[in-house]
Design a protein around this motif. Structure first.
Motif, PDB file in Angstrom:
ATOM      1  N   GLY A  45       4.398  13.715  -3.298  1.00 23.03           N
ATOM      2  CA  GLY A  45       3.894  14.511  -2.272  1.00 23.03           C
ATOM      3  C   GLY A  45       2.878  15.760  -2.955  1.00 23.03           C
ATOM      4  N   GLN A  46       2.329  15.069  -4.029  1.00 21.81           N
ATOM      5  CA  GLN A  46       1.523  15.864  -4.993  1.00 21.81           C
ATOM      6  C   GLN A  46      -0.212  15.386  -4.646  1.00 21.81           C
ATOM      7  OE1 GLN A  46       2.453  15.211  -8.914  1.00 21.81           O
ATOM      8  NE2 GLN A  46       4.258  16.577  -9.101  1.00 21.81           N
ATOM      9  N   SER A  47      -0.336  14.309  -3.805  1.00 21.17           N
ATOM     10  CA  SER A  47      -1.531  13.964  -3.586  1.00 21.17           C
ATOM     11  C   SER A  47      -1.523  13.584  -2.106  1.00 21.17           C
ATOM     12  CB  SER A  47      -2.028  13.002  -4.607  1.00 21.17           C
ATOM     13  OG  SER A  47      -3.096  12.287  -3.819  1.00 21.17           O
ATOM     14  N   ASN A  48      -2.756  14.128  -1.432  1.00 19.13           N
ATOM     15  CA  ASN A  48      -3.036  13.693  -0.048  1.00 19.13           C
ATOM     16  C   ASN A  48      -3.777  12.279  -0.045  1.00 19.13           C
ATOM     17  OD1 ASN A  48      -3.270  13.733   2.740  1.00 19.13           O
ATOM     18  ND2 ASN A  48      -4.939  15.102   2.798  1.00 19.13           N
ATOM     19  N   PRO A  49      -3.250  11.231   0.205  1.00 20.09           N
ATOM     20  CA  PRO A  49      -3.771  10.058   0.070  1.00 20.09           C
ATOM     21  C   PRO A  49      -4.871   9.788   1.255  1.00 20.09           C
ATOM     22  CG  PRO A  49      -1.587   9.529   1.034  1.00 20.09           C
ATOM     23  CD  PRO A  49      -1.876  11.032   0.453  1.00 20.09           C
ATOM     24  N   THR A  50      -5.927   8.991   0.778  1.00 18.69           N
ATOM     25  CA  THR A  50      -6.969   8.682   1.648  1.00 18.69           C
ATOM     26  C   THR A  50      -6.561   7.607   2.722  1.00 18.69           C
ATOM     27  OG1 THR A  50      -7.833   6.866   0.168  1.00 18.69           O
ATOM     28  CG2 THR A  50      -8.666   9.125   0.045  1.00 18.69           C
ATOM     29  N   ILE A  51      -7.269   7.430   3.638  1.00 20.39           N
ATOM     30  CA  ILE A  51      -6.693   6.283   4.759  1.00 20.39           C
ATOM     31  C   ILE A  51      -6.659   4.882   4.124  1.00 20.39           C
ATOM     32  CG2 ILE A  51      -7.556   5.078   6.859  1.00 20.39           C
ATOM     33  CD1 ILE A  51      -8.534   8.014   7.839  1.00 20.39           C
ATOM     34  N   ALA A  52      -7.634   4.835   3.155  1.00 20.91           N
ATOM     35  CA  ALA A  52      -7.785   3.458   2.416  1.00 20.91           C
ATOM     36  C   ALA A  52      -6.594   3.384   1.524  1.00 20.91           C
ATOM     37  CB  ALA A  52      -9.047   3.538   1.628  1.00 20.91           C
ATOM     38  N   SER A  53      -6.237   4.117   0.994  1.00 21.07           N
ATOM     39  CA  SER A  53      -5.054   4.258   0.098  1.00 21.07           C
ATOM     40  C   SER A  53      -3.764   3.849   0.823  1.00 21.07           C
ATOM     41  CB  SER A  53      -4.724   5.386  -0.746  1.00 21.07           C
ATOM     42  OG  SER A  53      -5.815   5.686  -1.853  1.00 21.07           O
ATOM     43  N   LEU A  54      -3.670   4.534   1.886  1.00 21.83           N
ATOM     44  CA  LEU A  54      -2.487   4.340   2.979  1.00 21.83           C
ATOM     45  C   LEU A  54      -2.563   2.808   3.440  1.00 21.83           C
ATOM     46  CD1 LEU A  54      -2.410   7.635   4.802  1.00 21.83           C
ATOM     47  CD2 LEU A  54      -0.660   6.765   3.147  1.00 21.83           C
ATOM     48  N   LEU A  55      -3.569   2.406   3.903  1.00 20.07           N
ATOM     49  CA  LEU A  55      -3.808   1.070   4.288  1.00 20.07           C
ATOM     50  C   LEU A  55      -3.496   0.017   3.306  1.00 20.07           C
ATOM     51  CD1 LEU A  55      -7.147   1.375   6.447  1.00 20.07           C
ATOM     52  CD2 LEU A  55      -4.594   0.822   7.204  1.00 20.07           C
ATOM     53  N   ALA A  56      -3.956   0.437   2.201  1.00 18.17           N
ATOM     54  CA  ALA A  56      -3.675  -0.593   1.075  1.00 18.17           C
ATOM     55  C   ALA A  56      -2.186  -0.554   0.630  1.00 18.17           C
ATOM     56  CB  ALA A  56      -4.196  -0.219  -0.538  1.00 18.17           C
ATOM     57  N   LEU A  57      -1.492   0.543   0.773  1.00 15.80           N
ATOM     58  CA  LEU A  57      -0.013   0.625   0.265  1.00 15.80           C
ATOM     59  C   LEU A  57       0.802  -0.023   1.474  1.00 15.80           C
ATOM     60  CD1 LEU A  57       0.028   4.449  -1.167  1.00 15.80           C
ATOM     61  CD2 LEU A  57       0.692   2.223  -2.473  1.00 15.80           C
ATOM     62  N   SER A  58       0.332   0.364   2.625  1.00 19.19           N
ATOM     63  CA  SER A  58       1.115  -0.257   3.761  1.00 19.19           C
ATOM     64  C   SER A  58       1.018  -1.879   3.846  1.00 19.19           C
ATOM     65  CB  SER A  58       0.697   0.266   5.143  1.00 19.19           C
ATOM     66  OG  SER A  58      -0.570   0.185   5.556  1.00 19.19           O
ATOM     67  N   ASP A  59      -0.256  -2.173   3.763  1.00 14.68           N
ATOM     68  CA  ASP A  59      -0.373  -3.702   3.770  1.00 14.68           C
ATOM     69  C   ASP A  59       0.313  -4.482   2.555  1.00 14.68           C
ATOM     70  OD1 ASP A  59      -2.154  -3.219   5.943  1.00 14.68           O
ATOM     71  OD2 ASP A  59      -3.822  -3.692   4.682  1.00 14.68           O
ATOM     72  N   ALA A  60       0.261  -3.766   1.425  1.00 16.96           N
ATOM     73  CA  ALA A  60       1.120  -4.324   0.400  1.00 16.96           C
ATOM     74  C   ALA A  60       2.310  -4.420   0.588  1.00 16.96           C
ATOM     75  CB  ALA A  60       0.907  -3.423  -0.968  1.00 16.96           C
ATOM     76  N   LEU A  61       3.096  -3.342   1.254  1.00 15.73           N
ATOM     77  CA  LEU A  61       4.609  -3.307   1.850  1.00 15.73           C
ATOM     78  C   LEU A  61       4.808  -4.294   2.836  1.00 15.73           C
ATOM     79  CD1 LEU A  61       5.035   0.385   1.220  1.00 15.73           C
ATOM     80  CD2 LEU A  61       6.206  -1.166  -0.049  1.00 15.73           C
ATOM     81  N   GLY A  62       3.961  -4.742   3.565  1.00 12.26           N
ATOM     82  CA  GLY A  62       3.997  -5.786   4.385  1.00 12.26           C
ATOM     83  C   GLY A  62       4.370  -5.317   5.818  1.00 12.26           C
ATOM     84  N   PHE A  63       4.068  -4.129   6.194  1.00 11.79           N
ATOM     85  CA  PHE A  63       4.484  -3.713   7.434  1.00 11.79           C
ATOM     86  C   PHE A  63       3.289  -2.862   8.288  1.00 11.79           C
ATOM     87  CE2 PHE A  63       5.328   0.370   5.745  1.00 11.79           C
ATOM     88  CZ  PHE A  63       6.236   0.329   4.790  1.00 11.79           C
ATOM     89  N   GLY A  64       2.223  -2.578   7.646  1.00  9.22           N
ATOM     90  CA  GLY A  64       1.228  -2.002   8.285  1.00  9.22           C
ATOM     91  C   GLY A  64       1.273  -0.408   8.282  1.00  9.22           C
ATOM     92  N   LEU A  65       0.225   0.279   8.696  1.00  6.24           N
ATOM     93  CA  LEU A  65       0.028   1.735   8.634  1.00  6.24           C
ATOM     94  C   LEU A  65       0.821   2.449   9.779  1.00  6.24           C
ATOM     95  CD1 LEU A  65      -1.006   4.297   7.545  1.00  6.24           C
ATOM     96  CD2 LEU A  65      -3.199   3.840   8.570  1.00  6.24           C
ATOM     97  N   PRO A  66       0.828   1.834  11.149  1.00  7.70           N
ATOM     98  CA  PRO A  66       1.782   2.656  12.111  1.00  7.70           C
ATOM     99  C   PRO A  66       3.191   2.578  11.822  1.00  7.70           C
ATOM    100  CG  PRO A  66       0.226   1.018  13.027  1.00  7.70           C
ATOM    101  CD  PRO A  66       0.086   0.577  11.447  1.00  7.70           C
ATOM    102  N   GLN A  67       3.751   1.663  11.234  1.00  5.08           N
ATOM    103  CA  GLN A  67       5.006   1.728  10.910  1.00  5.08           C
ATOM    104  C   GLN A  67       5.355   2.530   9.653  1.00  5.08           C
ATOM    105  OE1 GLN A  67       6.829  -2.252  11.097  1.00  5.08           O
ATOM    106  NE2 GLN A  67       8.656  -1.542  10.096  1.00  5.08           N
ATOM    107  N   LEU A  68       4.413   2.544   8.665  1.00  2.00           N
ATOM    108  CA  LEU A  68       4.696   3.597   7.622  1.00  2.00           C
ATOM    109  C   LEU A  68       4.561   4.937   8.035  1.00  2.00           C
ATOM    110  CD1 LEU A  68       4.674   4.102   4.745  1.00  2.00           C
ATOM    111  CD2 LEU A  68       2.180   4.133   4.516  1.00  2.00           C
ATOM    112  N   MET A  69       3.642   5.224   9.005  1.00  2.00           N
ATOM    113  CA  MET A  69       3.499   6.569   9.464  1.00  2.00           C
ATOM    114  C   MET A  69       4.516   6.936  10.862  1.00  2.00           C
ATOM    115  SD  MET A  69       1.495   7.838   7.406  1.00  2.00           S
ATOM    116  CE  MET A  69       1.554   9.404   8.121  1.00  2.00           C
TER     117      MET A  69
END
Length: 207
Positions: A45-69
């Motif tokens: 929680g020390q960094s406010n990630p960019t949308i691009a970073s969130l997309l990369a992480l959620s895609d890598a985890l295999g469930f997409g941004l809506p589910q992550l959020m």
């Protein structure tokens, strides 16, 4: 939820999802194409990630941004109240982007509410293959650039384009506008990201 609370919630969600896969930090960072340091900052929680970073992480985890959020709990009905829609981007001039709805894999759809104030601009990097984006301007005007092509979209105008190209949404003065007073631009954006890859086999759990 304020920005600090949102940053903490994102970090917790990423860490929980990573540990559920049994992945260590290095494995997720490599899979998402982000640095280990950035991932640590996100999870803590020390960094406010960019949308691009969130997309990369959620895609890598295999469930997409809506589910992550947590803006979807399919399959039947998912409701996101206005006050709960997460703000995932804030412009220097006061604009913002809110993820208001979405679907779970394999075909992830994101519904966004964007506002751009004069001077605001957002640069979106290329998405995963097959991604499509659809935009409709509801107020004001938006300068949309996709690759090397630029169009001014006025109120009511819409466009669709491939999300695999670099693209930019920027505030613009509407065509044929008689007043010099700046008008806030507001648009709806839909992102279709088809068939996210399934997470790979589990790695030994790490920090």
């Amino acid at each position: 939820m304020d920005l600090e609370g949102m940053t903490a919630a994102i970090g917790k969600a990423v860490r929980t999802a990573r540990l559920a896969q049994g992945w260590n930090l290095d494995h997720l960072a490599e899979r998402a194409g982000v640095s280990r340091r950035m991932l640590v900052q996100v999870e803590q929680g020390q960094s406010n990630p960019t949308i691009a970073s969130l997309l990369a992480l959620s895609d890598a985890l295999g469930f997409g941004l809506p589910q992550l959020m947590a803006v979807t709990n399919e399959p039947n009905l998912a409701v996101t109240r206005n006050r709960h829609a997460p703000v995932l981007w804030q412009g220097h001039s006061g604009g913002h982007a809110r993820l208001v709805a979405g679907t779970a894999p394999p075909n992830v759809v994101e519904l966004w509410d964007w506002t751009l104030e004069p001077g605001d601009s957002y640069d979106g990097g290329p998405h995963t293959p097959g991604t499509r984006e659809l935009i409709q301007v509801r107020e004001g005007a938006v300068r949309l650039t996709v690759g090397d092509h630029t169009e001014i979209l006025n109120t009511g105008d819409s466009a669709s384009f491939t999300g695999t190209l670099p693209h930019t949404y920027a505030w613009s003065q509407p065509d044929n506008e008689q007043t010099s007073a700046p008008i806030t631009a507001r648009f709806t954006l839909v992102v279709l990201e088809p068939v996210l890859r399934e997470p790979a086999g589990k790695e030994p759990e790490g920090p």
